[in-house]
Structure formats: C-alpha cells, structure tokens
Design a protein around this motif. Sequence first.
Motif, short mmCIF file in Angstrom:
data_model
loop_
_atom_site.label_atom_id
_atom_site.label_comp_id
_atom_site.label_asym_id
_atom_site.label_seq_id
_atom_site.Cartn_x
_atom_site.Cartn_y
_atom_site.Cartn_z
N SER A 10 -2.50 9.94 -4.29
CA SER A 10 -1.14 10.11 -4.80
C SER A 10 -0.24 10.60 -3.67
O SER A 10 -0.72 11.07 -2.64
N CYS A 16 10.21 8.27 -8.67
CA CYS A 16 9.89 7.07 -9.43
C CYS A 16 11.14 6.61 -10.17
O CYS A 16 11.82 7.43 -10.80
N THR A 45 1.06 1.45 -15.66
CA THR A 45 0.33 1.34 -14.40
C THR A 45 -0.19 2.68 -13.90
O THR A 45 -0.94 2.73 -12.92
N SER A 46 0.21 3.78 -14.54
CA SER A 46 -0.05 5.10 -13.97
C SER A 46 -0.17 6.15 -15.05
O SER A 46 0.45 6.06 -16.12
N TRP A 67 3.48 3.29 -9.87
CA TRP A 67 2.16 3.00 -9.30
C TRP A 67 2.10 3.29 -7.80
O TRP A 67 1.02 3.56 -7.26
N LEU A 73 1.25 7.02 -7.88
CA LEU A 73 -0.05 7.32 -8.50
C LEU A 73 -0.47 6.11 -9.32
O LEU A 73 0.07 5.88 -10.40
N TRP A 74 -1.41 5.33 -8.79
CA TRP A 74 -1.91 4.19 -9.56
C TRP A 74 -3.05 4.65 -10.44
O TRP A 74 -3.98 5.31 -9.97
N ASP A 75 -2.98 4.34 -11.72
CA ASP A 75 -3.95 4.80 -12.71
C ASP A 75 -4.04 6.33 -12.62
O ASP A 75 -3.05 7.03 -12.77
N GLY A 133 -5.15 7.90 -9.83
CA GLY A 133 -5.09 8.28 -8.42
C GLY A 133 -6.43 8.35 -7.73
O GLY A 133 -6.50 8.62 -6.53
#
Length: 198
Positions: A157, A162, A35-36, A145, A148-150, A152
Amino acid sequence: MNSLLCSVFSGVFFRFTYEEKLDHRKHYIYCGNHTSNLDIMIFCLLARGRFSFMGKDELLKNPVLKIFFNTIDIPVNRDSKMSSFRAFKRAGEHLRQGMSLIIFPEGRIDMDQYPPVMTPFKNGPFRLAIETNTPIVPVSVTDAWKKLWDDGAKYGSRPGICDIYIHKPVYTENMAPDSADELKDAIFDLINSKVITR
C-alpha cells in the motif's frame, strides 16, 4: 468516524466529485466497482443516514465485521440461490424502511486481473431497485487500487489521494420489471466510464 480515523492514520485520503448533489434525506442503492478494501471506508464516508452493506458471507469469519453482518449488514452466499433470495428479501425490507443499501454488483474483487478490469454485474440489485422504486447512485471508485489493491498483501500500500466520482441518481419508478438487464448494463457503462485501469 472509524473510517475517517483510519484514513487519517494511514495517509490515504478520499476526494469525492459529485455530478449532482445528493439529497441525504432520501435513501438510495449505492452501486460501485470493487478493487480494494478501501472501498468499505469510502462508502461509509459517502453514505449518510441509515445504511447497510450487502457482502459475501465469508466476512462473518472476521470477528469485527461479524458484529455488523449479524445485525445491520446483509451476508450472502452467492453460490446459493436460497441465500441470495433471503439476502435480497432482507435488503428489500431495509429499503422499504428507509435505509440505503451499499452493494458491489461485481460480487467480488477479481484476483486474476491487475490492473483491475470491471467484471460483469449480477442483476439482483437492479431488479430490487425496480421492485422497490429506489434510485440507484452509480459510484466510480476510480483509482483506489493504486493505493491498496484488494487487501494489499500482494502489492502493498502507499499513501495518497483516491478519487471517487459519484454519478447522478438513476431513478427507477417508471421502469418495467423486465428492464433490469438493461438497467444493469447502463449502470455498468456509467461506472466503467470513470474507472482508471493503468
């Protein structure tokens, strides 16, 4: 070292929870949800010894990542059966040489789902695990995610911790070649059981 330094300077840290201690003298196929961009750092910190990533060939366009994907790592064009065949053949050679393999069986980050939802796995890694008698380590990257999703670009972010859950290895020595789909579904369910989706 690079992943550790990036973690420190970005303020994003990783908490690993092991269901069972891994024997880092052995090699594995590490399978995780994706995801990130943080996932790369996470698996660099998780895996020990010699390992390679299998990733999309678009990463060859990145001048830094290109160095790795032209030497250690394995690029694959998932739209090309020939590219996939060559990539998995090379991955099999690495495994037989005692290297671990890191792969995200979803094949990509789903840009249409936020919060992210796991998408069906490709079955290549699971056939490979059975063919080479390599244990699979399912890894649930539970909430990266949220930081930071993908890359960002869309949601930005933020610092924080995590959580990563490492399931005990799934051994493949006594599995028949035609059980790859069953193995794929079992690993999907294990990883998805720990993923946070809101």
